[in-house]
Scaffold this motif. Structure first.
Motif, PDB file in Angstrom:
ATOM      1  N   THR A 196     -16.602  26.642 -19.169  1.00  0.00           N
ATOM      2  CA  THR A 196     -17.732  27.529 -18.883  1.00  0.00           C
ATOM      3  C   THR A 196     -17.983  27.624 -17.382  1.00  0.00           C
ATOM      4  O   THR A 196     -18.206  28.721 -16.836  1.00  0.00           O
ATOM      5  CB  THR A 196     -18.994  27.018 -19.598  1.00  0.00           C
ATOM      6  OG1 THR A 196     -18.739  26.911 -21.001  1.00  0.00           O
ATOM      7  CG2 THR A 196     -20.163  27.973 -19.382  1.00  0.00           C
ATOM      8  N   LEU A 197     -17.942  26.480 -16.706  1.00  0.00           N
ATOM      9  CA  LEU A 197     -18.116  26.486 -15.250  1.00  0.00           C
ATOM     10  C   LEU A 197     -16.992  27.262 -14.570  1.00  0.00           C
ATOM     11  O   LEU A 197     -17.214  27.970 -13.579  1.00  0.00           O
ATOM     12  CB  LEU A 197     -18.159  25.049 -14.723  1.00  0.00           C
ATOM     13  CG  LEU A 197     -19.387  24.223 -15.132  1.00  0.00           C
ATOM     14  CD1 LEU A 197     -19.236  22.777 -14.665  1.00  0.00           C
ATOM     15  CD2 LEU A 197     -20.656  24.837 -14.564  1.00  0.00           C
ATOM     16  N   LEU A 198     -15.795  27.144 -15.116  1.00  0.00           N
ATOM     17  CA  LEU A 198     -14.647  27.855 -14.553  1.00  0.00           C
ATOM     18  C   LEU A 198     -14.841  29.363 -14.636  1.00  0.00           C
ATOM     19  O   LEU A 198     -14.544  30.102 -13.695  1.00  0.00           O
ATOM     20  CB  LEU A 198     -13.372  27.438 -15.282  1.00  0.00           C
ATOM     21  CG  LEU A 198     -12.036  27.911 -14.696  1.00  0.00           C
ATOM     22  CD1 LEU A 198     -11.876  27.400 -13.273  1.00  0.00           C
ATOM     23  CD2 LEU A 198     -10.887  27.429 -15.561  1.00  0.00           C
ATOM     24  N   VAL A 199     -15.351  29.823 -15.777  1.00  0.00           N
ATOM     25  CA  VAL A 199     -15.645  31.253 -15.920  1.00  0.00           C
ATOM     26  C   VAL A 199     -16.734  31.663 -14.936  1.00  0.00           C
ATOM     27  O   VAL A 199     -16.670  32.733 -14.317  1.00  0.00           O
ATOM     28  CB  VAL A 199     -16.074  31.576 -17.362  1.00  0.00           C
ATOM     29  CG1 VAL A 199     -16.516  33.037 -17.480  1.00  0.00           C
ATOM     30  CG2 VAL A 199     -14.931  31.308 -18.327  1.00  0.00           C
ATOM     31  N   ALA A 200     -17.742  30.800 -14.775  1.00  0.00           N
ATOM     32  CA  ALA A 200     -18.861  31.123 -13.894  1.00  0.00           C
ATOM     33  C   ALA A 200     -18.427  31.276 -12.439  1.00  0.00           C
ATOM     34  O   ALA A 200     -18.945  32.128 -11.707  1.00  0.00           O
ATOM     35  CB  ALA A 200     -19.949  30.055 -14.011  1.00  0.00           C
TER      36      ALA A 200
END
Length: 251
Positions: free
Chosen positions: A112-116
């Protein structure tokens, strides 16, 4: 399961197919839906992998005009990615399920952080582009490592692959996305076969996911790239946050 639950699984498969074609984080949507309906974690992971691979194949086929003329460059990265995926899936079915349950919330959070932060990745890519001429000897070690992650869980693999192919493969984002889809289809299929052979797949659940993922991959391949980036990314992040909270709550 009730009729409503089967419908929800198919809808999750459709959404996962669309997201995988455009971003590569469809697992963030499908996996929590399955575990929320009582499917055991490893079986949910295997069923998710087998079901969504159909959408990956569809989206790769949709993009075929942008990668089939580059198979001489992509051949070894795809082969090593498949080997890595076999290794990652074998780890899932070999290790104690409690280890998988313990690590998955952290992997979902990381994805999720990577997408963000993907906009930051995109800006970084713009200043570190390289040409395809330097690629063949440099892609396969990285693709093998990504393959291991893809086989183990794989949420967020699309962002990592876009970064890799954007730096080492082609400056054209559509060419990079086409390579990403071709790689993901092959690696995810390899992992799905391990889950299938080991018996860690609910075939009815996987078929229901595929029922949604096949048209989802087609729609994603054609239309998701036309959506505003911020909207698509925001939806994926929202799904990831909800999934992370859910998975940490039920560890």
């Amino acid at each position: 399961m009730t009729t409503l639950q089967w419908v929800l699984i198919a809808l999750a498969g459709f959404g996962g197919g669309v997201i995988n074609a455009a971003v590569g984080s469809g697992t963030l949507l499908v996996y929590p839906v399955l575990t929320g309906m009582g499917v055991p974690p490893v079986t949910a992971n295997g069923s998710n992998g087998l079901g969504l691979v159909t959408g990956s194949i569809t989206s790769a086929w949709t993009y075929r005009s942008l990668w089939r003329d580059r198979l001489n460059v992509l051949r070894w990265p795809i082969i090593t990615g498949c080997i890595g995926a076999l290794m990652g899936a074998t780890l899932v079915v070999s290790l104690d399920e409690r280890f998988f349950v313990a690590v998955i919330p952290w992997l979902v959070l990381a994805a999720t952080l990577l997408v963000a932060i993907s906009p930051l990745v995109a800006r970084w890519l713009s200043s570190h582009r390289s040409t395809t001429s330097s690629l063949p000897k440099l892609l396969w070690p990285y693709s093998g490592a990504i393959g291991i992650y893809s086989g183990y869980f794989g949420a967020g693999q699309g962002i990592i692959l876009l970064a890799l192919f954007g730096i080492r493969y082609d400056t054209d984002i559509q060419r990079a996305n086409a390579a990403k889809n071709a790689f993901a289809a092959a690696a995810n299929l390899a992992a799905a076969l391990v889950f299938l052979i080991s018996g860690n797949v609910d075939l009815a659940v996987a078929a229901c996911i595929a029922l949604g993922a096949i048209p989802g991959g087609y729609v994603g391949g054609h239309w998701a790239k036309r959506l505003p980036d911020a909207l698509l990314r925001g939806l994926v992040i929202l799904v990831g946050i909800v999934a992370t909270i859910y998975l940490f709550s039920f560890r």
